[in-house]
Design an enzyme around this catalytic site. Structure first.
Site, short mmCIF file in Angstrom:
data_model
loop_
_atom_site.label_atom_id
_atom_site.label_comp_id
_atom_site.label_asym_id
_atom_site.label_seq_id
_atom_site.Cartn_x
_atom_site.Cartn_y
_atom_site.Cartn_z
N SER A 160 3.13 6.79 4.05
CA SER A 160 4.40 7.13 4.66
C SER A 160 5.47 7.28 3.59
O SER A 160 5.36 6.68 2.51
CB SER A 160 4.82 6.03 5.64
OG SER A 160 6.17 6.17 6.04
N TYR A 186 6.85 -3.16 5.39
CA TYR A 186 6.20 -1.91 5.76
C TYR A 186 6.07 -1.00 4.53
O TYR A 186 5.01 -0.42 4.28
CB TYR A 186 7.01 -1.20 6.85
CG TYR A 186 6.45 0.13 7.26
CD1 TYR A 186 5.25 0.22 7.97
CD2 TYR A 186 7.12 1.32 6.96
CE1 TYR A 186 4.73 1.44 8.35
CE2 TYR A 186 6.60 2.55 7.34
CZ TYR A 186 5.41 2.61 8.04
OH TYR A 186 4.89 3.83 8.41
#
Length: 307
Positions: A160, A186
């Protein structure tokens, strides 16, 4: 630094466009997290190309319905379901022990995003790192022999642009000294996903295995259930069909044959950036996510954990 790999495709390309004219007959693929979101579209595109596809999902009963829908949509009956919870090492080991024969495509797609409170998973490690990285590392390691038998197998690690928020903080991966921050955790896990591809390329290129990582784009899926939904402004969002395009490209396109150890977005290799872009839609990969020393260190650390 090598020249960036470019293609005639772009951010608006879809998985169907990427797979058009590609014959995957005789190729076997595993897609983790193929019960929803871009995982389903990824599996659909590969099946449409003629591949034998295994949907590796936490809830096989729901996966069976997805598989039935995909068989009907693609006319390909070689779509199977296997139970896999990448947050559970025993589940990972059970799948790798059951797998027989070569594997040509492994897509590490499953993941979680930003649980608000600190949770711990595999070996007591922070849950996003444990799920997004450690579980997939164990799966990849367990399937190495099958990939080596795959005659040009491809490993695809779904990362990501969130990796730009944090490197792997080796001195405190699990937030035992720092206050827990869901976004930093994350980001760290998604940096780790890129480093997995970097080190797999170094270690396994002699087996004919290529490994690449990617950012699929901003797509509204169940991934954002902890964040109140997708907050990216509409002009910068992608459809699920567009979101699966880069994954499918790396998994199946002859254009990228032999290319390995790189990070892609919008179906092209992303440039390295020295600071996190402040403008939405600007591509980029942090140097720390492609650093060979970081990749090797993380691989050794993860090997000790999942052994």
């Amino acid at each position: 630094m090598s020249q960036l790999f470019t293609t005639p495709l772009g951010r608006d390309s879809t998985a169907s466009e990427v797979i058009e004219g590609v014959d995957l007959s005789g190729r076997r693929a595993i897609v983790t997290g193929a019960g929803s979101g871009i995982g389903v579209e990824t599996a659909r595109a590969l099946a449409a190309g003629g591949a034998e596809v295994t949907l590796a999902v936490r809830r096989p009963e729901a996966g069976e319905q997805v598989a039935a829908d995909l068989r009907k949509a693609t006319g390909n009956d070689a779509i199977h379901v296997a139970r896999l919870d990448v947050a559970d090492l025993e589940s990972v080991r059970a799948l790798t022990a059951r797998w027989q024969g070569p594997l040509h495509i492994l897509i590490n797609n499953a993941g979680i995003m930003m649980p608000p409170a600190l949770e711990r998973g595999i070996g007591g490690h922070e849950q996003q790192f444990a799920t997004n990285y450690l579980g997939h590392f164990a799966l990849t390691l367990g399937l190495h022999r099958a990939l080596a038998e795959g005659d040009g197998a491809r490993l695809v690690s779904v990362s990501s642009s969130g990796h730009l928020f944090s490197p792997v903080v080796f001195d405190d991966i699990d937030f035992r000294f720092r206050p827990y921050d869901a976004l930093l955790a994350y980001g760290q896990s998604k940096t780790a996903a890129i480093l997995l591809a970097v080190e797999a390329q170094r270690r396994w290129s002699g087996d004919g295995i290529t490994a690449n990582a990617l950012h699929p784009g901003a797509i509204a899926t169940n991934l954002q259930r902890h964040t109140g939904g997708l907050r990216t402004p509409e002009p910068y969002r992608k459809t699920i069909e567009q979101g699966a395009a880069t994954t499918v490209f790396l998994a199946a396109s002859p254009l990228v044959a032999g290319v390995s150890g790189r990070y892609f977005e919008d179906v092209n290799e992303a440039p390295r950036v020295r600071t996190r872009p402040t403008q939405l839609g600007v591509p980029g990969v942090a140097p720390y996510a492609l650093d060979p020393a970081n990749a090797e260190r993380l691989w050794e650390l993860a090997s000790d954990i999942v052994r």
